[in-house]
Write a protein that holds these residues in place. Structure first.
Motif, PDB file in Angstrom:
ATOM      1  N   TRP A  81       0.863  -1.182   0.000  1.00  0.00           N
ATOM      2  CA  TRP A  81       0.000   0.000   0.000  1.00  0.00           C
ATOM      3  C   TRP A  81       0.896   1.226   0.000  1.00  0.00           C
ATOM      4  O   TRP A  81       1.766   1.368   0.857  1.00  0.00           O
ATOM      5  CB  TRP A  81      -0.912   0.007   1.226  1.00  0.00           C
ATOM      6  CG  TRP A  81      -2.013  -0.982   1.089  1.00  0.00           C
ATOM      7  CD1 TRP A  81      -2.025  -2.272   1.538  1.00  0.00           C
ATOM      8  CD2 TRP A  81      -3.240  -0.785   0.410  1.00  0.00           C
ATOM      9  NE1 TRP A  81      -3.192  -2.884   1.192  1.00  0.00           N
ATOM     10  CE2 TRP A  81      -3.967  -1.991   0.488  1.00  0.00           C
ATOM     11  CE3 TRP A  81      -3.810   0.290  -0.272  1.00  0.00           C
ATOM     12  CZ2 TRP A  81      -5.226  -2.147  -0.068  1.00  0.00           C
ATOM     13  CZ3 TRP A  81      -5.064   0.131  -0.826  1.00  0.00           C
ATOM     14  CH2 TRP A  81      -5.762  -1.068  -0.724  1.00  0.00           C
ATOM     15  N   ILE A  82       0.682   2.109  -0.956  1.00  0.00           N
ATOM     16  CA  ILE A  82       1.491   3.318  -1.124  1.00  0.00           C
ATOM     17  C   ILE A  82       0.618   4.528  -0.841  1.00  0.00           C
ATOM     18  O   ILE A  82      -0.526   4.597  -1.305  1.00  0.00           O
ATOM     19  CB  ILE A  82       2.051   3.413  -2.559  1.00  0.00           C
ATOM     20  CG1 ILE A  82       2.754   2.125  -2.968  1.00  0.00           C
ATOM     21  CG2 ILE A  82       2.961   4.616  -2.707  1.00  0.00           C
ATOM     22  CD1 ILE A  82       3.970   1.789  -2.154  1.00  0.00           C
ATOM     23  N   TYR A  83       1.152   5.474  -0.091  1.00  0.00           N
ATOM     24  CA  TYR A  83       0.431   6.709   0.220  1.00  0.00           C
ATOM     25  C   TYR A  83       1.383   7.888   0.079  1.00  0.00           C
ATOM     26  O   TYR A  83       2.532   7.828   0.499  1.00  0.00           O
ATOM     27  CB  TYR A  83      -0.134   6.661   1.643  1.00  0.00           C
ATOM     28  CG  TYR A  83      -0.710   7.964   2.113  1.00  0.00           C
ATOM     29  CD1 TYR A  83      -1.824   8.511   1.490  1.00  0.00           C
ATOM     30  CD2 TYR A  83      -0.136   8.664   3.157  1.00  0.00           C
ATOM     31  CE1 TYR A  83      -2.347   9.717   1.907  1.00  0.00           C
ATOM     32  CE2 TYR A  83      -0.662   9.871   3.595  1.00  0.00           C
ATOM     33  CZ  TYR A  83      -1.763  10.389   2.960  1.00  0.00           C
ATOM     34  OH  TYR A  83      -2.279  11.588   3.368  1.00  0.00           O
ATOM     35  N   ARG A  84       0.891   8.952  -0.536  1.00  0.00           N
ATOM     36  CA  ARG A  84       1.634  10.212  -0.610  1.00  0.00           C
ATOM     37  C   ARG A  84       0.733  11.326  -0.092  1.00  0.00           C
ATOM     38  O   ARG A  84      -0.308  11.622  -0.679  1.00  0.00           O
ATOM     39  CB  ARG A  84       2.059  10.522  -2.042  1.00  0.00           C
ATOM     40  CG  ARG A  84       2.794  11.840  -2.136  1.00  0.00           C
ATOM     41  CD  ARG A  84       3.232  12.138  -3.542  1.00  0.00           C
ATOM     42  NE  ARG A  84       3.692  13.512  -3.633  1.00  0.00           N
ATOM     43  CZ  ARG A  84       3.926  14.143  -4.773  1.00  0.00           C
ATOM     44  NH1 ARG A  84       3.754  13.508  -5.911  1.00  0.00           N
ATOM     45  NH2 ARG A  84       4.331  15.384  -4.770  1.00  0.00           N
ATOM     46  N   PRO A  85       1.106  11.966   1.008  1.00  0.00           N
ATOM     47  CA  PRO A  85       0.275  13.043   1.552  1.00  0.00           C
ATOM     48  C   PRO A  85       0.278  14.273   0.642  1.00  0.00           C
ATOM     49  O   PRO A  85       1.141  14.423  -0.214  1.00  0.00           O
ATOM     50  CB  PRO A  85       0.928  13.351   2.904  1.00  0.00           C
ATOM     51  CG  PRO A  85       2.300  12.821   2.829  1.00  0.00           C
ATOM     52  CD  PRO A  85       2.303  11.722   1.820  1.00  0.00           C
ATOM     53  N   ARG A 104       0.357  13.318  -5.946  1.00  0.00           N
ATOM     54  CA  ARG A 104       0.031  14.015  -4.701  1.00  0.00           C
ATOM     55  C   ARG A 104      -1.339  13.592  -4.177  1.00  0.00           C
ATOM     56  O   ARG A 104      -2.321  13.583  -4.903  1.00  0.00           O
ATOM     57  CB  ARG A 104       0.045  15.513  -4.972  1.00  0.00           C
ATOM     58  CG  ARG A 104      -0.262  16.362  -3.780  1.00  0.00           C
ATOM     59  CD  ARG A 104      -0.181  17.822  -4.169  1.00  0.00           C
ATOM     60  NE  ARG A 104      -0.364  18.653  -3.024  1.00  0.00           N
ATOM     61  CZ  ARG A 104      -1.263  19.626  -2.966  1.00  0.00           C
ATOM     62  NH1 ARG A 104      -2.024  19.889  -3.989  1.00  0.00           N
ATOM     63  NH2 ARG A 104      -1.377  20.339  -1.866  1.00  0.00           N
ATOM     64  N   GLY A 105      -1.395  13.222  -2.897  1.00  0.00           N
ATOM     65  CA  GLY A 105      -2.649  12.852  -2.253  1.00  0.00           C
ATOM     66  C   GLY A 105      -3.160  11.474  -2.636  1.00  0.00           C
ATOM     67  O   GLY A 105      -4.278  11.120  -2.286  1.00  0.00           O
ATOM     68  N   GLN A 106      -2.351  10.693  -3.294  1.00  0.00           N
ATOM     69  CA  GLN A 106      -2.793   9.396  -3.794  1.00  0.00           C
ATOM     70  C   GLN A 106      -2.541   8.278  -2.780  1.00  0.00           C
ATOM     71  O   GLN A 106      -1.539   8.277  -2.073  1.00  0.00           O
ATOM     72  CB  GLN A 106      -2.041   9.098  -5.091  1.00  0.00           C
ATOM     73  CG  GLN A 106      -2.572   7.964  -5.889  1.00  0.00           C
ATOM     74  CD  GLN A 106      -1.840   7.822  -7.210  1.00  0.00           C
ATOM     75  OE1 GLN A 106      -0.675   8.159  -7.326  1.00  0.00           O
ATOM     76  NE2 GLN A 106      -2.534   7.321  -8.200  1.00  0.00           N
ATOM     77  N   ARG A 107      -3.463   7.329  -2.733  1.00  0.00           N
ATOM     78  CA  ARG A 107      -3.339   6.132  -1.899  1.00  0.00           C
ATOM     79  C   ARG A 107      -3.795   4.956  -2.768  1.00  0.00           C
ATOM     80  O   ARG A 107      -4.902   4.973  -3.281  1.00  0.00           O
ATOM     81  CB  ARG A 107      -4.219   6.238  -0.673  1.00  0.00           C
ATOM     82  CG  ARG A 107      -4.117   5.067   0.262  1.00  0.00           C
ATOM     83  CD  ARG A 107      -5.087   5.202   1.423  1.00  0.00           C
ATOM     84  NE  ARG A 107      -4.967   6.491   2.076  1.00  0.00           N
ATOM     85  CZ  ARG A 107      -4.480   6.682   3.296  1.00  0.00           C
ATOM     86  NH1 ARG A 107      -4.078   5.656   3.994  1.00  0.00           N
ATOM     87  NH2 ARG A 107      -4.412   7.881   3.814  1.00  0.00           N
ATOM     88  N   ALA A 126       2.772  -1.297   4.193  1.00  0.00           N
ATOM     89  CA  ALA A 126       2.360   0.060   3.850  1.00  0.00           C
ATOM     90  C   ALA A 126       3.572   0.985   3.871  1.00  0.00           C
ATOM     91  O   ALA A 126       4.396   0.921   4.772  1.00  0.00           O
ATOM     92  CB  ALA A 126       1.311   0.566   4.822  1.00  0.00           C
ATOM     93  N   VAL A 127       3.660   1.841   2.846  1.00  0.00           N
ATOM     94  CA  VAL A 127       4.774   2.766   2.721  1.00  0.00           C
ATOM     95  C   VAL A 127       4.226   4.154   2.404  1.00  0.00           C
ATOM     96  O   VAL A 127       3.370   4.301   1.536  1.00  0.00           O
ATOM     97  CB  VAL A 127       5.738   2.336   1.589  1.00  0.00           C
ATOM     98  CG1 VAL A 127       6.862   3.330   1.416  1.00  0.00           C
ATOM     99  CG2 VAL A 127       6.299   0.954   1.855  1.00  0.00           C
ATOM    100  N   THR A 128       4.715   5.165   3.111  1.00  0.00           N
ATOM    101  CA  THR A 128       4.366   6.554   2.832  1.00  0.00           C
ATOM    102  C   THR A 128       5.554   7.216   2.148  1.00  0.00           C
ATOM    103  O   THR A 128       6.672   7.120   2.627  1.00  0.00           O
ATOM    104  CB  THR A 128       4.023   7.314   4.130  1.00  0.00           C
ATOM    105  OG1 THR A 128       2.926   6.669   4.758  1.00  0.00           O
ATOM    106  CG2 THR A 128       3.673   8.757   3.851  1.00  0.00           C
ATOM    107  N   VAL A 129       5.283   7.873   1.022  1.00  0.00           N
ATOM    108  CA  VAL A 129       6.313   8.578   0.263  1.00  0.00           C
ATOM    109  C   VAL A 129       6.060  10.065   0.445  1.00  0.00           C
ATOM    110  O   VAL A 129       4.972  10.551   0.138  1.00  0.00           O
ATOM    111  CB  VAL A 129       6.239   8.232  -1.243  1.00  0.00           C
ATOM    112  CG1 VAL A 129       7.350   8.907  -2.006  1.00  0.00           C
ATOM    113  CG2 VAL A 129       6.252   6.747  -1.453  1.00  0.00           C
ATOM    114  N   LYS A 130       7.055  10.794   0.965  1.00  0.00           N
ATOM    115  CA  LYS A 130       6.837  12.219   1.191  1.00  0.00           C
ATOM    116  C   LYS A 130       8.133  13.006   1.058  1.00  0.00           C
ATOM    117  O   LYS A 130       9.218  12.430   1.046  1.00  0.00           O
ATOM    118  CB  LYS A 130       6.205  12.467   2.552  1.00  0.00           C
ATOM    119  CG  LYS A 130       7.052  12.047   3.727  1.00  0.00           C
ATOM    120  CD  LYS A 130       6.300  12.315   5.018  1.00  0.00           C
ATOM    121  CE  LYS A 130       7.149  12.032   6.227  1.00  0.00           C
ATOM    122  NZ  LYS A 130       6.476  12.400   7.453  1.00  0.00           N
ATOM    123  N   ASN A 131       7.985  14.310   0.990  1.00  0.00           N
ATOM    124  CA  ASN A 131       9.127  15.203   0.983  1.00  0.00           C
ATOM    125  C   ASN A 131       9.672  15.240   2.392  1.00  0.00           C
ATOM    126  O   ASN A 131       8.935  15.406   3.347  1.00  0.00           O
ATOM    127  CB  ASN A 131       8.686  16.589   0.522  1.00  0.00           C
ATOM    128  CG  ASN A 131       9.832  17.520   0.333  1.00  0.00           C
ATOM    129  OD1 ASN A 131      10.492  17.871   1.302  1.00  0.00           O
ATOM    130  ND2 ASN A 131      10.083  17.905  -0.901  1.00  0.00           N
TER     131      ASN A 131
END
Length: 102
Positions: free
Chosen positions: A4-8, A32-35, A68-73
């Motif tokens: 599961w990939i999430y980008r805030p 951006r904003g995708q899950r 689950a992985v969150t990708v962010k700046n």
């Protein structure tokens, strides 16, 4: 393996898509904003996110406990860093510009 990939939704890089790589091979774009969920081969060892010449530190799939992985700046949480240090992050800190959070 299902991830599961999430980008805030962050201010920086709002119009640019991040690229996700598994073992050095392109997997998908992360907007951006995708899950969403993706399938990667079960023998995948390393995940990494990239944006132009900047990237994240690689993470190892053996460390993923819940998939689950969150990708962010990496520095957009601090307004002072955004205003005064974004050029430094994009040059000297280019391998820490993005962050993968397990």
């Amino acid at each position: 393996m299902k991830l599961w990939i999430y980008r805030p939704t962050q201010l920086l890089d709002a119009v640019r898509d991040y690229k996700l790589y598994a073992d050095g091979k392109f997997v998908t774009y992360v907007k951006r904003g995708q899950r969403f969920a993706i399938e990667v081969p079960d023998n995948t060892q390393v995940l990494q996110a990239k944006l132009s010449w900047c990237s994240s530190q690689p993470i190892y799939t053996k460390d993923l406990s819940h998939g689950a992985v969150t990708v962010k700046n990496a520095f957009s949480h601090n307004l002072l860093l955004v205003l005064f240090c974004s050029t430094l992050y994009a040059t000297f800190g280019r391998k820490h510009y993005l962050k993968l959070v397990i």
